[in-house]
Design an enzyme around this catalytic site. Structure first.
Site, PDB file in Angstrom:
ATOM      1  N   ASN A   1       4.649  -4.806  54.867  1.00 31.81           N
ATOM      2  CA  ASN A   1       4.799  -6.256  54.905  1.00 31.81           C
ATOM      3  C   ASN A   1       3.745  -6.822  55.844  1.00 31.81           C
ATOM      4  O   ASN A   1       3.204  -6.099  56.695  1.00 31.81           O
ATOM      5  CB  ASN A   1       6.200  -6.622  55.421  1.00 31.81           C
ATOM      6  CG  ASN A   1       6.454  -8.122  55.429  1.00 31.81           C
ATOM      7  OD1 ASN A   1       6.115  -8.816  54.470  1.00 31.81           O
ATOM      8  ND2 ASN A   1       7.031  -8.623  56.509  1.00 31.81           N
TER       9      ASN A   1
ATOM     10  N   ASP B   1      11.488  -7.356  60.580  1.00 25.92           N
ATOM     11  CA  ASP B   1      10.233  -7.510  61.336  1.00 25.92           C
ATOM     12  C   ASP B   1      10.132  -6.535  62.510  1.00 25.92           C
ATOM     13  O   ASP B   1       9.496  -6.842  63.528  1.00 25.92           O
ATOM     14  CB  ASP B   1      10.071  -8.950  61.847  1.00 25.92           C
ATOM     15  CG  ASP B   1      10.020  -9.964  60.721  1.00 25.92           C
ATOM     16  OD1 ASP B   1       9.547  -9.610  59.626  1.00 25.92           O
ATOM     17  OD2 ASP B   1      10.450 -11.118  60.942  1.00 25.92           O
TER      18      ASP B   1
END
Length: 207
Positions: free
Chosen positions: A114, A152
């Site tokens: 990502n 994240d």
């Protein structure tokens, strides 16, 4: 004569315009690039990114999350099936606006990356440019990372920095970061697809 290894087949998951997907597709056209963008999947029908993918001759698919009655795992199993049928080796998230379940993340562990618009571990989640401005930092940027179940929190593959300038607002800072994203993400994908960067024991291993 040395025969180059086969390029990794990459599936890109998007939810919108697909600007990072375009930067990856452009990079993958270069001779010697270790990955091919073989498939683009959107969770929203008819977004601009799907048409842009078709312009590159990339196969596209839509798996509409709204068709799964909020059953996130069923939605992800449908995506997983499309990825399997298309023989995808690696997943790239490019503006994919769905939080993935541990089932899917674990299934693709070490094979899914990502890009996040901050210098992780700073400013996780959303509104990262606002967070950076409110924190008064002098540098901001973006991070390409492996995806792990915690949002994240995956190990960082590469980062790029930009200065925070006097008078910046969210939009000007976002535009400066996006320019770097479009350079950083193809470089990070090349690292992973070539095997120069891999996920082992919760860390990025080089070489």
């Amino acid at each position: 004569m040395t025969i180059a290894p086969p390029r990794k087949r990459v599936g890109v998951l998007i939810s919108g315009r697909g600007s990072n997907m375009v930067s990856l597709a452009e990079a993958a056209q270069a001779q010697g690039y270790p990955a091919e963008i073989a498939l683009v999947i959107s969770n929203i029908p008819d977004v601009a990114g799907l048409e842009r993918a078709r312009e590159f001759g990339i196969a596209t698919a839509t798996v509409d999350h709204r068709a799964f009655n909020r059953d996130r795992e069923a939605f992800e199993r449908a995506i997983d099936e499309v990825l399997r049928v298309n023989q995808i080796d690696l997943i790239v998230l490019a503006g994919f606006m769905r939080i993935l379940t541990p089932w899917f993340v674990t299934r693709w562990e070490g094979r899914m990356i990502n890009i996040h618009p901050s210098l992780l571990p700073l400013f996780k989640g959303t509104h990262t440019h606002r967070q950076a401005l409110e924190a008064g930092v002098s540098e901001h940027g973006c991070s390409a990372h492996f995806v792990v179940p915690e949002l994240d929190a995956g190990p960082v593959i590469l980062q790029a920095k930009v200065p925070v300038l006097p008078g910046d607002d969210e939009e000007t800072l976002a535009q400066r970061v996006l320019v770097e994203e479009h350079k950083l993400y193809p470089a990070a994908l090349a690292e992973v697809a070539s095997g120069r960067a891999r996920l082992e024991g919760g860390a990025v291993i080089r070489g």
